[in-house]
Design a protein around this motif. Structure first.
Motif, PDB file in Angstrom:
ATOM      1  N   SER A  95     -20.236  41.000 -40.463  1.00 49.97           N
ATOM      2  CA  SER A  95     -20.229  40.572 -41.867  1.00 49.97           C
ATOM      3  C   SER A  95     -21.446  39.717 -42.213  1.00 49.97           C
ATOM      4  O   SER A  95     -21.871  39.683 -43.368  1.00 49.97           O
ATOM      5  CB  SER A  95     -18.949  39.790 -42.175  1.00 49.97           C
ATOM      6  N   ALA A  96     -21.979  39.007 -41.216  1.00 47.33           N
ATOM      7  CA  ALA A  96     -23.126  38.134 -41.475  1.00 47.33           C
ATOM      8  C   ALA A  96     -24.459  38.816 -41.218  1.00 47.33           C
ATOM      9  O   ALA A  96     -25.513  38.239 -41.498  1.00 47.33           O
ATOM     10  CB  ALA A  96     -23.023  36.875 -40.609  1.00 47.33           C
ATOM     11  N   LEU A  97     -24.422  40.046 -40.727  1.00 50.61           N
ATOM     12  CA  LEU A  97     -25.661  40.722 -40.336  1.00 50.61           C
ATOM     13  C   LEU A  97     -26.664  40.907 -41.474  1.00 50.61           C
ATOM     14  O   LEU A  97     -27.873  40.861 -41.235  1.00 50.61           O
ATOM     15  CB  LEU A  97     -25.332  42.077 -39.703  1.00 50.61           C
ATOM     16  N   PRO A  98     -26.234  41.113 -42.738  1.00 48.69           N
ATOM     17  CA  PRO A  98     -27.233  41.253 -43.810  1.00 48.69           C
ATOM     18  C   PRO A  98     -28.202  40.086 -43.923  1.00 48.69           C
ATOM     19  O   PRO A  98     -29.271  40.230 -44.526  1.00 48.69           O
ATOM     20  CB  PRO A  98     -26.364  41.381 -45.071  1.00 48.69           C
ATOM     21  N   LEU A  99     -27.865  38.942 -43.359  1.00 53.18           N
ATOM     22  CA  LEU A  99     -28.799  37.817 -43.381  1.00 53.18           C
ATOM     23  C   LEU A  99     -30.118  38.170 -42.724  1.00 53.18           C
ATOM     24  O   LEU A  99     -31.166  37.621 -43.076  1.00 53.18           O
ATOM     25  CB  LEU A  99     -28.183  36.604 -42.676  1.00 53.18           C
ATOM     26  N   LEU A 100     -30.097  39.080 -41.755  1.00 57.36           N
ATOM     27  CA  LEU A 100     -31.331  39.491 -41.086  1.00 57.36           C
ATOM     28  C   LEU A 100     -32.294  40.161 -42.051  1.00 57.36           C
ATOM     29  O   LEU A 100     -33.508  40.152 -41.833  1.00 57.36           O
ATOM     30  CB  LEU A 100     -31.013  40.440 -39.928  1.00 57.36           C
ATOM     31  N   PHE A 101     -31.762  40.768 -43.110  1.00 55.51           N
ATOM     32  CA  PHE A 101     -32.608  41.448 -44.099  1.00 55.51           C
ATOM     33  C   PHE A 101     -32.987  40.545 -45.264  1.00 55.51           C
ATOM     34  O   PHE A 101     -34.000  40.781 -45.918  1.00 55.51           O
ATOM     35  CB  PHE A 101     -31.874  42.675 -44.668  1.00 55.51           C
ATOM     36  N   THR A 102     -32.160  39.534 -45.534  1.00 58.94           N
ATOM     37  CA  THR A 102     -32.330  38.781 -46.781  1.00 58.94           C
ATOM     38  C   THR A 102     -32.849  37.368 -46.603  1.00 58.94           C
ATOM     39  O   THR A 102     -33.243  36.739 -47.582  1.00 58.94           O
ATOM     40  CB  THR A 102     -30.986  38.703 -47.527  1.00 58.94           C
ATOM     41  N   ARG A 103     -32.854  36.847 -45.364  1.00 59.82           N
ATOM     42  CA  ARG A 103     -33.321  35.486 -45.141  1.00 59.82           C
ATOM     43  C   ARG A 103     -34.591  35.508 -44.309  1.00 59.82           C
ATOM     44  O   ARG A 103     -34.738  36.315 -43.393  1.00 59.82           O
ATOM     45  CB  ARG A 103     -32.263  34.646 -44.408  1.00 59.82           C
ATOM     46  N   PRO A 104     -35.531  34.621 -44.587  1.00 58.74           N
ATOM     47  CA  PRO A 104     -36.741  34.558 -43.763  1.00 58.74           C
ATOM     48  C   PRO A 104     -36.431  33.993 -42.386  1.00 58.74           C
ATOM     49  O   PRO A 104     -35.476  33.235 -42.199  1.00 58.74           O
ATOM     50  CB  PRO A 104     -37.650  33.600 -44.563  1.00 58.74           C
ATOM     51  N   ALA A 105     -37.243  34.394 -41.422  1.00 57.85           N
ATOM     52  CA  ALA A 105     -37.047  33.944 -40.035  1.00 57.85           C
ATOM     53  C   ALA A 105     -37.687  32.570 -39.867  1.00 57.85           C
ATOM     54  O   ALA A 105     -38.780  32.428 -39.327  1.00 57.85           O
ATOM     55  CB  ALA A 105     -37.652  34.945 -39.063  1.00 57.85           C
ATOM     56  N   VAL A 106     -36.973  31.533 -40.352  1.00 61.96           N
ATOM     57  CA  VAL A 106     -37.545  30.185 -40.364  1.00 61.96           C
ATOM     58  C   VAL A 106     -36.894  29.246 -39.359  1.00 61.96           C
ATOM     59  O   VAL A 106     -37.419  28.156 -39.110  1.00 61.96           O
ATOM     60  CB  VAL A 106     -37.434  29.571 -41.777  1.00 61.96           C
ATOM     61  N   SER A 107     -35.750  29.628 -38.790  1.00 60.01           N
ATOM     62  CA  SER A 107     -35.068  28.726 -37.871  1.00 60.01           C
ATOM     63  C   SER A 107     -35.794  28.702 -36.524  1.00 60.01           C
ATOM     64  O   SER A 107     -36.520  29.641 -36.168  1.00 60.01           O
ATOM     65  CB  SER A 107     -33.628  29.181 -37.662  1.00 60.01           C
ATOM     66  N   PRO A 108     -35.615  27.632 -35.743  1.00 64.03           N
ATOM     67  CA  PRO A 108     -36.226  27.602 -34.409  1.00 64.03           C
ATOM     68  C   PRO A 108     -35.826  28.794 -33.552  1.00 64.03           C
ATOM     69  O   PRO A 108     -36.654  29.325 -32.795  1.00 64.03           O
ATOM     70  CB  PRO A 108     -35.703  26.282 -33.824  1.00 64.03           C
ATOM     71  N   ALA A 109     -34.558  29.237 -33.650  1.00 66.50           N
ATOM     72  CA  ALA A 109     -34.114  30.381 -32.839  1.00 66.50           C
ATOM     73  C   ALA A 109     -34.862  31.647 -33.237  1.00 66.50           C
ATOM     74  O   ALA A 109     -35.252  32.444 -32.372  1.00 66.50           O
ATOM     75  CB  ALA A 109     -32.607  30.585 -33.003  1.00 66.50           C
ATOM     76  N   ALA A 110     -35.067  31.847 -34.540  1.00 61.69           N
ATOM     77  CA  ALA A 110     -35.780  33.038 -34.998  1.00 61.69           C
ATOM     78  C   ALA A 110     -37.240  33.005 -34.564  1.00 61.69           C
ATOM     79  O   ALA A 110     -37.790  34.009 -34.093  1.00 61.69           O
ATOM     80  CB  ALA A 110     -35.679  33.144 -36.521  1.00 61.69           C
ATOM     81  N   VAL A 111     -37.863  31.862 -34.723  1.00 61.03           N
ATOM     82  CA  VAL A 111     -39.274  31.728 -34.322  1.00 61.03           C
ATOM     83  C   VAL A 111     -39.414  31.934 -32.819  1.00 61.03           C
ATOM     84  O   VAL A 111     -40.375  32.548 -32.347  1.00 61.03           O
ATOM     85  CB  VAL A 111     -39.811  30.351 -34.753  1.00 61.03           C
ATOM     86  N   ARG A 112     -38.427  31.444 -32.050  1.00 58.49           N
ATOM     87  CA  ARG A 112     -38.464  31.629 -30.595  1.00 58.49           C
ATOM     88  C   ARG A 112     -38.455  33.097 -30.218  1.00 58.49           C
ATOM     89  O   ARG A 112     -39.247  33.548 -29.375  1.00 58.49           O
ATOM     90  CB  ARG A 112     -37.256  30.931 -29.953  1.00 58.49           C
ATOM     91  N   ILE A 113     -37.565  33.886 -30.848  1.00 54.65           N
ATOM     92  CA  ILE A 113     -37.469  35.305 -30.517  1.00 54.65           C
ATOM     93  C   ILE A 113     -38.764  36.025 -30.853  1.00 54.65           C
ATOM     94  O   ILE A 113     -39.272  36.828 -30.069  1.00 54.65           O
ATOM     95  CB  ILE A 113     -36.281  35.938 -31.250  1.00 54.65           C
ATOM     96  N   VAL A 114     -39.310  35.739 -32.033  1.00 52.70           N
ATOM     97  CA  VAL A 114     -40.567  36.375 -32.424  1.00 52.70           C
ATOM     98  C   VAL A 114     -41.673  36.023 -31.432  1.00 52.70           C
ATOM     99  O   VAL A 114     -42.475  36.877 -31.039  1.00 52.70           O
ATOM    100  CB  VAL A 114     -40.958  35.960 -33.855  1.00 52.70           C
ATOM    101  N   ASP A 115     -41.706  34.769 -30.997  1.00 48.63           N
ATOM    102  CA  ASP A 115     -42.751  34.373 -30.058  1.00 48.63           C
ATOM    103  C   ASP A 115     -42.609  35.095 -28.726  1.00 48.63           C
ATOM    104  O   ASP A 115     -43.616  35.479 -28.108  1.00 48.63           O
ATOM    105  CB  ASP A 115     -42.705  32.858 -29.841  1.00 48.63           C
ATOM    106  N   VAL A 116     -41.361  35.298 -28.270  1.00 54.55           N
ATOM    107  CA  VAL A 116     -41.156  36.038 -27.024  1.00 54.55           C
ATOM    108  C   VAL A 116     -41.669  37.464 -27.155  1.00 54.55           C
ATOM    109  O   VAL A 116     -42.279  38.011 -26.225  1.00 54.55           O
ATOM    110  CB  VAL A 116     -39.661  36.018 -26.623  1.00 54.55           C
TER     111      VAL A 116
END
Length: 215
Positions: A95-116
């Motif tokens: 139910s929360a998955l649409p956030l991946l399409f609608t929110r920018p990747a600004v959290s530390p967890a999101a930035v961490r994954i992108v950096d990996v």
């Protein structure tokens, strides 16, 4: 800017995910989350300045569930590890998955994954200028595939493939008619996810070979 409280943030994020599971993502509001916790909406503003800030934090909470790759993996294995990790998160929180399409990747967890992913692509030999584009390509595939899986886009619906084709005359669906035997076959979505991910990594390797000078 006022300092936000921290003590109940995990509890609030869990409540937001629970509301999303019960009512869908559109049902997540400061009021709904507060009611779920037995609080007033104003109490939540001590932790999040706005609903947007709350949703960004919920996305960060989801991505924090993606486990970090173990040391010693090759670049392909790193990409696969993250992809399967996100797929598992999607299955737990559809139910929360649409956030991946609608929110920018600004959290530390999101930035961490992108950096990996950046590190993996650099380790593969991708020119630095191409790394951000290829990260977007890979992440768009993974997010799109897992969203299609959990939200029903890949499902049969009320009609099987043959019945869907029968809605229009054959001459209007030449592509479908040519592929009929393949369209009627059952799909192993686990195998398709593996194969698609492998093909994308093969494309990355071909790019590396194309930019390496020949001996």
């Amino acid at each position: 800017m006022r300092k936000l409280k921290e003590s109940r943030r995990p509890e609030i994020l869990d409540a937001a995910l629970a509301v999303a599971a019960e009512r869908g993502l559109d049902g997540v509001s400061m009021r709904a989350v507060a009611q779920h916790l037995g609080l007033t909406p104003m109490a939540l503003y001590g932790y999040f300045r706005s609903k947007d800030e709350l949703l960004d934090a919920v996305l960060g909470r989801l991505l924090a569930e993606v486990p970090e790759p173990p040391d010693g993996l090759g670049w392909r294995e790193v990409i696969e590890h993250l992809a399967y990790g996100l797929r598992a998160v999607a299955a737990r929180h559809p139910s929360a998955l649409p956030l991946l399409f609608t929110r920018p990747a600004v959290s530390p967890a999101a930035v961490r994954i992108v950096d990996v992913v950046y590190q993996a692509l650099l380790a593969a030999g991708i020119p630095a200028a191409e790394v951000p584009r290829l990260e977007r390509m890979l992440s768009t595939f993974v997010i799109g595939h897992v969203s299609s899986e959990v939200n029903g886009r890949f499902g049969d619906g009320s009609l099987d493939p043959r019945a869907r084709r029968a809605q229009l005359p054959p001459e209007q669906l030449p592509g479908h008619q040519a592929l009929a035997d393949h369209l009627d076959a059952p799909v192993d979505w686990n195998q398709e996810f593996r194969t698609d991910l492998r093909d994308l990594c093969d494309l990355v390797e071909r790019l590396v070979r194309s930019v390496r000078p020949t001996a």
